[in-house]
Design a protein around this motif. Structure first.
Motif, short mmCIF file in Angstrom:
data_model
loop_
_atom_site.label_atom_id
_atom_site.label_comp_id
_atom_site.label_asym_id
_atom_site.label_seq_id
_atom_site.Cartn_x
_atom_site.Cartn_y
_atom_site.Cartn_z
N ASN A 1 18.85 57.66 48.42
CA ASN A 1 18.50 56.83 49.72
C ASN A 1 19.05 55.60 49.22
OD1 ASN A 1 17.36 58.92 51.42
ND2 ASN A 1 15.76 59.06 49.58
N PRO A 2 20.06 55.27 49.27
CA PRO A 2 20.56 53.99 48.79
C PRO A 2 20.04 52.66 49.57
CG PRO A 2 22.48 54.93 49.78
CD PRO A 2 21.33 55.78 49.84
N PRO A 3 20.03 51.62 48.97
CA PRO A 3 19.42 50.61 49.89
C PRO A 3 20.74 50.13 50.87
CG PRO A 3 19.79 49.99 47.49
CD PRO A 3 19.95 51.44 47.73
N GLU A 4 20.56 49.26 51.41
CA GLU A 4 21.77 48.94 52.46
C GLU A 4 22.76 48.08 51.67
OE1 GLU A 4 22.57 45.67 56.00
OE2 GLU A 4 20.43 46.07 55.71
N LYS A 5 23.86 48.72 51.75
CA LYS A 5 25.10 48.07 51.24
C LYS A 5 25.51 47.00 51.98
CE LYS A 5 26.59 52.17 51.63
NZ LYS A 5 27.39 53.40 51.68
N LYS A 6 26.16 45.91 51.33
CA LYS A 6 26.56 44.77 51.92
C LYS A 6 28.00 44.39 51.10
CE LYS A 6 24.37 40.92 49.51
NZ LYS A 6 23.70 39.79 49.37
N MET A 7 28.81 43.64 51.89
CA MET A 7 30.20 43.43 51.31
C MET A 7 29.86 42.02 50.59
SD MET A 7 32.94 44.06 54.26
CE MET A 7 31.74 43.98 55.57
N ILE A 8 30.40 41.93 49.07
CA ILE A 8 30.15 40.94 48.16
C ILE A 8 31.40 40.21 47.66
CG2 ILE A 8 28.02 41.59 47.61
CD1 ILE A 8 29.22 42.61 44.82
N GLY A 9 32.60 40.83 48.22
CA GLY A 9 33.93 40.39 47.66
C GLY A 9 35.03 41.43 47.96
N SER A 10 36.13 40.91 47.61
CA SER A 10 37.34 41.88 47.57
C SER A 10 38.01 42.30 46.43
CB SER A 10 38.14 40.95 48.59
OG SER A 10 37.72 40.68 50.08
N LEU A 11 38.69 43.13 46.39
CA LEU A 11 39.40 43.68 45.10
C LEU A 11 40.70 44.10 45.83
CD1 LEU A 11 39.70 44.13 42.14
CD2 LEU A 11 38.79 46.46 42.65
N MET A 12 41.85 43.72 45.12
CA MET A 12 43.20 43.83 45.88
C MET A 12 44.47 44.09 44.77
SD MET A 12 42.88 40.99 48.58
CE MET A 12 42.07 40.00 47.41
N ILE A 13 45.07 45.16 44.98
CA ILE A 13 46.44 45.03 43.97
C ILE A 13 47.73 44.72 44.86
CG2 ILE A 13 47.93 46.70 42.59
CD1 ILE A 13 45.29 46.37 41.45
N PHE A 14 48.32 43.56 44.32
CA PHE A 14 49.78 43.33 45.07
C PHE A 14 50.88 43.72 44.19
CE2 PHE A 14 46.57 40.49 47.01
CZ PHE A 14 47.11 40.44 48.33
N GLU A 15 52.15 43.98 44.90
CA GLU A 15 53.33 44.11 44.05
C GLU A 15 54.15 42.73 44.61
OE1 GLU A 15 56.62 47.40 43.54
OE2 GLU A 15 55.54 47.47 45.14
N ALA A 16 54.34 41.93 43.47
CA ALA A 16 55.02 40.84 44.06
C ALA A 16 56.02 40.29 42.80
CB ALA A 16 54.02 39.65 44.44
N GLU A 17 57.03 39.26 43.09
CA GLU A 17 57.68 38.54 42.30
C GLU A 17 56.84 37.92 41.38
OE1 GLU A 17 61.03 39.16 41.94
OE2 GLU A 17 61.34 40.42 43.84
N SER A 18 55.89 37.25 41.73
CA SER A 18 55.36 36.26 40.51
C SER A 18 53.83 36.07 40.85
CB SER A 18 55.95 34.80 40.79
OG SER A 18 55.66 34.27 42.00
N TYR A 19 53.23 35.39 39.93
CA TYR A 19 51.89 35.00 40.07
C TYR A 19 51.66 34.01 41.30
CZ TYR A 19 47.65 32.24 39.09
OH TYR A 19 46.34 31.64 39.21
N ALA A 20 52.87 33.14 41.44
CA ALA A 20 52.63 31.98 42.38
C ALA A 20 52.48 32.53 43.86
CB ALA A 20 53.87 31.03 42.15
N GLU A 21 53.52 33.71 43.84
CA GLU A 21 53.65 34.41 45.32
C GLU A 21 52.29 35.00 45.69
OE1 GLU A 21 56.18 37.97 47.29
OE2 GLU A 21 56.77 37.27 45.50
N VAL A 22 51.81 35.71 44.63
CA VAL A 22 50.12 35.92 45.09
C VAL A 22 49.27 34.99 45.44
CG1 VAL A 22 48.33 37.69 44.11
CG2 VAL A 22 50.83 38.15 43.83
N LYS A 23 49.03 34.14 44.55
CA LYS A 23 48.37 33.11 44.70
C LYS A 23 48.47 32.32 46.12
CE LYS A 23 47.06 28.71 42.21
NZ LYS A 23 47.02 27.57 43.18
N GLU A 24 49.57 31.97 46.32
CA GLU A 24 49.86 31.56 47.91
C GLU A 24 49.49 32.58 49.06
OE1 GLU A 24 53.66 30.28 50.93
OE2 GLU A 24 54.11 30.81 48.69
N LEU A 25 49.70 33.97 48.81
CA LEU A 25 49.16 34.74 49.71
C LEU A 25 47.75 34.62 49.94
CD1 LEU A 25 51.40 38.07 48.68
CD2 LEU A 25 51.29 36.85 51.01
#
Length: 107
Positions: free
Chosen positions: A54-78
């Motif tokens: 009987n879990p307590p109410e779940k709430k969103m606390i953040g995001s987790l993503m995996i990107f395929e990109a040319e560079s760190y800078a490209e992901v940072k901009e996204l």
């Protein structure tokens, strides 16, 4: 192309969840169109919510993503152009972008 893991926790102030829901539809629509994001979703709290009968109410606390990109800078901009970033949902001080390697990519 290299992969990058993004850990983007939400701010924890009183209005954080309201800001998330205010821009959530725009965030999801943009994410659906982003081909460089290979997987992504919300992190939930509490951690044990999925393991209890009987879990307590779940709430969103953040995001987790995996990107395929040319560079760190490209992901940072996204990330920095995402409405969760510009709408002060993701905690800008705690968001992390790290190179990520899958076992398949090592073969």
């Amino acid at each position: 192309m290299p992969y990058f893991a993004v850990y983007a926790p939400d701010y924890t102030d009183e209005g954080a969840i309201e800001r998330r829901f205010k821009v959530r539809e725009a965030h999801l629509a943009n994410a659906a169109k982003e081909s460089r994001m290979k997987v992504g979703g919300a992190m939930l709290s509490p951690n044990e919510a999925l393991d209890t009968p009987n879990p307590p109410e779940k709430k969103m606390i953040g995001s987790l993503m995996i990107f395929e990109a040319e560079s760190y800078a490209e992901v940072k901009e996204l990330i920095e152009n995402d409405v969760y970033w510009t709408g002060d949902v993701w905690d800008k001080e705690k968001t992390e972008i790290r190179p990520w390697v899958s076992p398949k990519s090592l073969q």
